[in-house]
Design a protein around this motif. Structure first.
Motif, PDB file in Angstrom:
ATOM      1  N   SER A   1       0.828  -1.211   0.000  1.00  0.00           N
ATOM      2  CA  SER A   1       0.000   0.000   0.000  1.00  0.00           C
ATOM      3  C   SER A   1       0.860   1.258   0.000  1.00  0.00           C
ATOM      4  O   SER A   1       0.511   2.259  -0.632  1.00  0.00           O
ATOM      5  CB  SER A   1      -0.942   0.002   1.209  1.00  0.00           C
ATOM      6  OG  SER A   1      -0.231   0.103   2.427  1.00  0.00           O
ATOM      7  N   ILE A   2       1.994   1.210   0.690  1.00  0.00           N
ATOM      8  CA  ILE A   2       2.908   2.361   0.694  1.00  0.00           C
ATOM      9  C   ILE A   2       3.504   2.573  -0.692  1.00  0.00           C
ATOM     10  O   ILE A   2       3.612   3.706  -1.179  1.00  0.00           O
ATOM     11  CB  ILE A   2       4.009   2.165   1.750  1.00  0.00           C
ATOM     12  CG1 ILE A   2       3.422   2.298   3.157  1.00  0.00           C
ATOM     13  CG2 ILE A   2       5.137   3.174   1.557  1.00  0.00           C
ATOM     14  CD1 ILE A   2       4.392   2.003   4.267  1.00  0.00           C
ATOM     15  N   VAL A   3       3.898   1.478  -1.338  1.00  0.00           N
ATOM     16  CA  VAL A   3       4.427   1.569  -2.700  1.00  0.00           C
ATOM     17  C   VAL A   3       3.387   2.201  -3.627  1.00  0.00           C
ATOM     18  O   VAL A   3       3.696   3.073  -4.438  1.00  0.00           O
ATOM     19  CB  VAL A   3       4.841   0.170  -3.206  1.00  0.00           C
ATOM     20  CG1 VAL A   3       5.083   0.192  -4.715  1.00  0.00           C
ATOM     21  CG2 VAL A   3       6.091  -0.305  -2.487  1.00  0.00           C
ATOM     22  N   TYR A   4       2.134   1.769  -3.490  1.00  0.00           N
ATOM     23  CA  TYR A   4       1.062   2.311  -4.328  1.00  0.00           C
ATOM     24  C   TYR A   4       0.868   3.807  -4.071  1.00  0.00           C
ATOM     25  O   TYR A   4       0.723   4.605  -5.009  1.00  0.00           O
ATOM     26  CB  TYR A   4      -0.237   1.554  -4.058  1.00  0.00           C
ATOM     27  CG  TYR A   4      -1.422   2.103  -4.809  1.00  0.00           C
ATOM     28  CD1 TYR A   4      -1.633   1.778  -6.139  1.00  0.00           C
ATOM     29  CD2 TYR A   4      -2.323   2.960  -4.173  1.00  0.00           C
ATOM     30  CE1 TYR A   4      -2.727   2.291  -6.834  1.00  0.00           C
ATOM     31  CE2 TYR A   4      -3.413   3.470  -4.864  1.00  0.00           C
ATOM     32  CZ  TYR A   4      -3.612   3.133  -6.187  1.00  0.00           C
ATOM     33  OH  TYR A   4      -4.677   3.646  -6.861  1.00  0.00           O
ATOM     34  N   LYS A   5       0.868   4.205  -2.799  1.00  0.00           N
ATOM     35  CA  LYS A   5       0.670   5.615  -2.458  1.00  0.00           C
ATOM     36  C   LYS A   5       1.795   6.491  -3.013  1.00  0.00           C
ATOM     37  O   LYS A   5       1.540   7.581  -3.533  1.00  0.00           O
ATOM     38  CB  LYS A   5       0.596   5.776  -0.934  1.00  0.00           C
ATOM     39  CG  LYS A   5      -0.700   5.288  -0.311  1.00  0.00           C
ATOM     40  CD  LYS A   5      -0.671   5.507   1.203  1.00  0.00           C
ATOM     41  CE  LYS A   5      -1.959   5.074   1.862  1.00  0.00           C
ATOM     42  NZ  LYS A   5      -1.933   5.274   3.327  1.00  0.00           N
ATOM     43  N   GLN A   6       3.035   6.011  -2.883  1.00  0.00           N
ATOM     44  CA  GLN A   6       4.165   6.795  -3.377  1.00  0.00           C
ATOM     45  C   GLN A   6       4.126   6.926  -4.900  1.00  0.00           C
ATOM     46  O   GLN A   6       4.436   7.976  -5.453  1.00  0.00           O
ATOM     47  CB  GLN A   6       5.490   6.163  -2.930  1.00  0.00           C
ATOM     48  CG  GLN A   6       5.686   6.108  -1.431  1.00  0.00           C
ATOM     49  CD  GLN A   6       5.521   7.457  -0.773  1.00  0.00           C
ATOM     50  OE1 GLN A   6       6.050   8.461  -1.243  1.00  0.00           O
ATOM     51  NE2 GLN A   6       4.778   7.497   0.329  1.00  0.00           N
TER      52      GLN A   6
END
Length: 286
Positions: free
Chosen positions: A243-248
């Motif tokens: 989810s962090i990868v997607y947000k970034q």
């Protein structure tokens, strides 16, 4: 006289080309761009700065902690619960075929639909779960809004959904056990508990190993259920690596998101491959 090979090594070439294009080249490219600041036109090499930021910034590195908690808990609970459910479903009960269908049902529903449904059921004031608990005098619980509880609420939903596949694998493993082992144990006077832990559990180890590997890797890669239920919130309480990868990436920090992907790849490799090797070695020894 030299023995002639039945098949030429050139037969491997198509598979090697596909593997090179689909896996090797993207992997090497990802490692390079994880050390850059890039967009779709230019890039600037910055070394390991993206990795340093990912490992030092709390809003980013919390994903590593949450991912490990999520993977270990979902895997452990599925392995244990699914085993005992499979033992029950392979017993001498008349409705076992119907119950197997019921157990498998969650796997037929999309993960996003399950996430949306449980989000509504876990609403702090209008949700079905709190209303049911209220019949017993329990206070309303903010399942997804409490930072200390949100991740474990999603873990519970993940276990509910993932039990279906795990149980099916166990059922197949238990049914493949030769019945003569149980007959011999009965002659020796073994009770149900002794047969369970001395025959069923050891001989179902290949099925258990499959459940462990699939559940653990699935937990490390989890994204859709978490995104559907909380979007990583409240705050960063349920953010995992994916989810962090997607947000970034969505925010335009392509180099940082690529570094997160590389970290996730290394983390899965360092955890999954030794675990698989260990489980396979135990399976051979047994």
């Amino acid at each position: 006289m030299k023995k002639k090979k039945m098949y030429s090594t050139w037969f491997l070439l198509p598979a090697m080309i596909v593997f090179l294009i689909i896996f090797i080249i993207p992997t090497v490219t990802s490692f390079f761009f994880s050390m850059t600041v890039w967009d779709f036109k230019t890039y600037r090499f910055i070394g390991f700065d993206n990795f340093k930021m990912f490992l030092t910034e709390r809003s980013l590195n919390i994903g590593i902690k949450n991912t490990l908690i999520y993977a270990f808990l979902t895997c452990g609970i599925k392995v244990l619960l699914a085993f005992f459910i499979a033992v029950f479903l392979t017993g001498s009960i008349r409705t076992k075929n119907i119950q197997r269908s019921i157990i498998f049902f969650p796997n037929l529903v999309s993960t996003m639909a399950i996430g949306i449904t449980f989000t509504a059921m876990m609403h702090p004031s209008k949700g079905l779960i709190n209303k049911a608990l209220g019949l017993f005098g329990a206070a309303n619980i903010n399942w997804l809004g409490n930072p200390d509880l949100a991740l474990y609420s999603i873990i519970g939903v993940d276990v509910w959904k993932g039990l279906s596949i795990a149980t099916v694998i166990y059922v197949a493993g238990i049914q493949s056990i030769d019945k003569t082992y149980y007959e011999a144990a009965e002659i020796d006077g073994a009770n149900a508990r002794q047969k369970l832990f001395s025959i069923t559990a050891p001989l179902a180890r290949p099925a258990m190993n499959s459940v462990i590997i699939l559940s653990f890797i699935g937990g490390l890669r989890s994204f859709d259920l978490i995104w559907a239920m909380t979007g990583g919130g409240p705050g960063f309480a349920t953010d995992v690596m994916s989810s962090i990868v997607y947000k970034q990436y969505a925010a335009g920090f392509y180099g940082l998101s690529t570094a997160g992907n590389v970290i996730m790849f290394i983390m899965i490799a360092l955890l999954a491959f030794p675990l698989q090797k260990f489980l396979l070695s135990r399976e051979v020894d047994s």
